[in-house]
Write an enzyme that holds these catalytic residues in place. Structure first.
Site, mmCIF file in Angstrom:
data_model
loop_
_atom_site.group_PDB
_atom_site.id
_atom_site.type_symbol
_atom_site.label_atom_id
_atom_site.label_comp_id
_atom_site.label_asym_id
_atom_site.label_seq_id
_atom_site.Cartn_x
_atom_site.Cartn_y
_atom_site.Cartn_z
ATOM 1 N N ASP A 44 0.808 -1.219 0.000
ATOM 2 C CA ASP A 44 0.000 0.000 0.000
ATOM 3 C C ASP A 44 0.839 1.266 0.000
ATOM 4 O O ASP A 44 0.443 2.273 -0.558
ATOM 5 C CB ASP A 44 -0.944 -0.002 1.199
ATOM 6 C CG ASP A 44 -1.998 -1.087 1.087
ATOM 7 O OD1 ASP A 44 -2.785 -1.051 0.129
ATOM 8 O OD2 ASP A 44 -2.020 -1.985 1.936
ATOM 9 N N HIS A 67 6.409 20.875 2.653
ATOM 10 C CA HIS A 67 4.966 21.069 2.496
ATOM 11 C C HIS A 67 4.231 19.782 2.857
ATOM 12 O O HIS A 67 4.858 18.787 3.232
ATOM 13 C CB HIS A 67 4.615 21.534 1.081
ATOM 14 C CG HIS A 67 4.946 20.564 0.004
ATOM 15 N ND1 HIS A 67 6.222 20.348 -0.466
ATOM 16 C CD2 HIS A 67 4.159 19.718 -0.732
ATOM 17 C CE1 HIS A 67 6.219 19.451 -1.420
ATOM 18 N NE2 HIS A 67 4.972 19.041 -1.612
ATOM 19 N N HIS A 69 2.361 17.411 1.280
ATOM 20 C CA HIS A 69 2.039 16.274 0.424
ATOM 21 C C HIS A 69 2.682 14.989 0.941
ATOM 22 O O HIS A 69 3.771 15.000 1.505
ATOM 23 C CB HIS A 69 2.486 16.542 -1.015
ATOM 24 C CG HIS A 69 1.579 17.475 -1.749
ATOM 25 N ND1 HIS A 69 2.011 18.260 -2.784
ATOM 26 C CD2 HIS A 69 0.260 17.740 -1.605
ATOM 27 C CE1 HIS A 69 0.986 18.985 -3.254
ATOM 28 N NE2 HIS A 69 -0.082 18.671 -2.546
ATOM 29 N N HIS A 134 2.834 26.469 -4.555
ATOM 30 C CA HIS A 134 2.627 25.075 -4.943
ATOM 31 C C HIS A 134 1.117 24.848 -4.911
ATOM 32 O O HIS A 134 0.329 25.800 -4.944
ATOM 33 C CB HIS A 134 3.404 24.154 -3.996
ATOM 34 C CG HIS A 134 3.500 22.737 -4.460
ATOM 35 N ND1 HIS A 134 3.714 22.386 -5.771
ATOM 36 C CD2 HIS A 134 3.402 21.559 -3.764
ATOM 37 C CE1 HIS A 134 3.746 21.073 -5.875
ATOM 38 N NE2 HIS A 134 3.551 20.554 -4.685
ATOM 39 N N ASP A 188 13.738 21.574 -7.707
ATOM 40 C CA ASP A 188 12.672 20.672 -8.163
ATOM 41 C C ASP A 188 12.766 20.424 -9.666
ATOM 42 O O ASP A 188 12.760 21.354 -10.463
ATOM 43 C CB ASP A 188 11.332 21.324 -7.790
ATOM 44 C CG ASP A 188 10.115 20.575 -8.308
ATOM 45 O OD1 ASP A 188 10.239 19.390 -8.651
ATOM 46 O OD2 ASP A 188 9.025 21.187 -8.339
ATOM 47 N N SER A 226 -5.584 17.500 -1.542
ATOM 48 C CA SER A 226 -4.621 18.434 -0.956
ATOM 49 C C SER A 226 -4.520 19.740 -1.734
ATOM 50 O O SER A 226 -3.913 20.699 -1.240
ATOM 51 C CB SER A 226 -3.233 17.780 -0.888
ATOM 52 O OG SER A 226 -2.803 17.412 -2.190
ATOM 53 N N HIS A 361 4.280 22.523 -10.475
ATOM 54 C CA HIS A 361 5.743 22.472 -10.540
ATOM 55 C C HIS A 361 6.281 23.391 -11.627
ATOM 56 O O HIS A 361 5.676 23.551 -12.695
ATOM 57 C CB HIS A 361 6.208 21.039 -10.823
ATOM 58 C CG HIS A 361 5.811 20.066 -9.765
ATOM 59 N ND1 HIS A 361 6.596 19.792 -8.658
ATOM 60 C CD2 HIS A 361 4.702 19.291 -9.634
ATOM 61 C CE1 HIS A 361 5.990 18.886 -7.903
ATOM 62 N NE2 HIS A 361 4.843 18.573 -8.465
#
EC number: 3.1.-.-
Length: 546
Positions: A44, A67, A69, A134, A188, A226, A361
């Site tokens: 999972d 952040h 996520h 974001h 990123d 989110s 992004h």
């Protein structure tokens, strides 16, 4: 010396975890998880192997979260369960982390921070969060000042000139740090292959307004729960158009409730209705916000597509998938869209309505602007699969960085900075830890391989009954199969006869050894199966003596 050591996130999407080590102290930036592919039955979640941190637990001074996520904080409970250290993050990020920790019964020292307010961690790190745009509130990057020099870690970011919450990526602060001198930029790489500018969230707002104005039935919007900036303007639009909002999906309900409690969503209670009441309301007065835009079988949108749950789609209803399929999910998302269309709904998705989703992004030109602004002495692309890291590195070369300044690292590499120069100096053990739904079951690669094999070949239970004294076969082998095709089930009696013929060749002495009997029974059944089907199923042997 200063060491940068990625434990995850450099070679895959997810598992983002970066160690920064200096003068015998360590910081960890993020502790993310990854979700499994369809070929990993029973798995999972996947988390990084934190073995290197466990071996150096006394050096770890804290965790910095960029952040909220899951791919950046989802593995936090498993780390803190082994190494309880302070966790630093902004208000909303810590709220997301707290919920994840409470789910698994982990207590933690959570310390709220504010952008542009420096603080110290240990003796080697002076830390300053910098605001970034974001898809989730309160996202930040970090400026890390160490005795060896300054690092900038962008976290996930984009350059939106007009974000929904009005909080733009703090390029000014990164530029100031660049003027002071940045030893290394870690940036990123997710959208490094995208040549077009990443769109503003305002584009989605305008698209929704156009679609909603023309909708005469119910409206259903599926998106990541989110993405609260998007939720924010959906709620405002529903209130303006006189539609009641029903939330569907556990994470959607939880995140909206959390955002309202923290003041990130300012809407009245009267705007919301329970999803069970939707059938009784006029269709043109309802907006359903749901999870499941990636085709997840247990999510809210899949229930609507299959006709389960309290809400039934009708011709004239509008369903919006406000996301792009994650790589690997294309087939399940396509099947979901088909099912929704067969129910008569009008379906808007990225391929037919490009404006219903924009990325969170930075794309190639935005990544270039950050490189030009910061002017780092070294550059390490982070957050992405191999091709994303390579393309981001090429952008850095196009920005004027020399090959020696561009460090293409992958999980486990140790990048060392000394006297202003960066180089690779070795590696640490890294890997992926497979967990079940509750995070308690550790699944080894061997176990996963066995499950995959079961799914491909099926399983046969083989029982043979032997007389205790003479070792003669009294009954069997009796075969029963699971996961076999209809044709394979029909073949079981023939396989049993062939296996018996092989088994009867064993001497009475050999039949007296249970371990050997089980081994030979397994071999006989598999050999007979392969002769008839070319498959070798998993065989579970059982020897009974009477």
């Amino acid at each position: 010396m200063l060491h940068v050591i990625p434990l995850g996130g450099l070679g895959e999407i997810g598992l983002n975890s970066m160690v920064i080590a200096c003068r015998g102290e360590m910081l960890l930036i993020d502790a993310g998880l990854m979700f499994p592919s369809s070929g990993m039955p029973g798995v999972d979640i996947i988390i990084p192997d934190f073995g290197h941190l466990k071996q150096n637990a006394a050096q770890l001074q804290g965790v910095l979260l960029t952040h909220g996520h899951e791919d950046h904080l989802g593995a936090l409970p498993y780390l803190l369960n082994e190494i309880p250290v302070p966790v630093y993050g902004t208000r909303f990020t810590l709220a997301m982390a707290r919920h994840r920790l409470e789910e698994l019964g982990i207590e933690a020292d959570l310390r709220e921070i504010e952008p542009r307010e420096p603080f110290s961690v240990g003796t080697a790190f002076r830390v300053e969060a910098s605001r970034v745009t974001h898809t989730v509130p309160d996202a930040v990057g970090y400026i890390l000042r160490t005795p060896e020099g300054t690092l900038i870690h962008t976290g996930d970011f984009k350059l939106d000139p007009d974000p929904i919450d009005g909080l733009r990526t703090d390029l000014e602060r990164w530029g100031e740090a660049g003027e002071e001198g940045v030893l290394c930029l870690l940036s990123d790489s997710t959208n490094s292959e995208v040549k077009e500018e990443t769109g503003s969230e305002r584009v989605v707002e305008q698209t929704f307004e156009r679609l909603f104005q023309g909708a005469t039935g119910r409206i259903v919007v599926a998106q990541f729960s989110s993405n609260l900036h998007r939720v924010r303007h959906l709620l405002a639009l529903a209130e303006r158009l006189g539609r009641k909002v029903a939330l569907q999906g556990r994470s959607m309900i939880r995140n909206v409730e959390m955002a309202r409690q923290l003041g990130y969503l300012d809407v009245p209670d009267s705007l919301f209705v329970h999803v069970d009441t939707v059938p009784a309301l006029p269709a043109q007065r309802v907006l359903v916000l749901t999870t499941g835009a990636q085709g997840e079988p247990r999510a809210g949108l899949s229930q609507l597509a299959s006709g389960e749950g309290p809400v039934r789609l009708n011709p004239g209803d509008l369903v919006v998938l406000s996301s792009r399929p994650i790589p690997g999910n294309e087939r399940s998302v396509g099947a979901l869209i088909d099912a929704l269309l067969w129910r008569g709904a009008r379906v808007a998705y990225a391929q037919v309505e490009p404006g219903i989703h924009v990325s969170g992004h930075a794309s190639q030109p935005q990544q270039r602007r950050v490189l030009d602004l910061v002017k780092p002495a070294h550059f390490i692309p982070v957050h992405g699969e191999g091709r994303h890291l390579h393309r981001h590195l090429l952008t850095a070369r196009e920005a004027g960085l020399e090959p020696a300044q561009c460090l293409l690292a992958q999980d486990g590499d140790v990048v060392t900075f000394e006297e202003g120069r960066g180089r690779f100096t070795g590696s640490v053990p890294v890997g992926r830890v497979l967990k079940d739904r509750f995070g308690s079951g550790l699944l080894t690669p061997d176990t996963l391989q066995e499950r995959v094999r079961l799914s491909e070949t099926g399983m046969v239970a083989a029982v043979v009954v032997l007389q205790r004294d003479s070792q003669k076969v009294v009954a069997g082998p009796q075969l029963s199969g699971q996961g076999l095709s209809v044709d394979e089930q029909v073949l079981l009696p023939r396989v049993a006869r062939d296996a018996l013929a092989h088994f009867e060749e064993l001497s009475p002495t050999l039949r007296g050894d249970d371990a050997l009997v089980r081994e030979e029974l397994t071999r006989a059944v598999r050999r007979a199966f392969k002769a008839h089907t070319s498959k070798r199923p998993l065989v579970v042997p059982l020897v009974v003596r009477v």
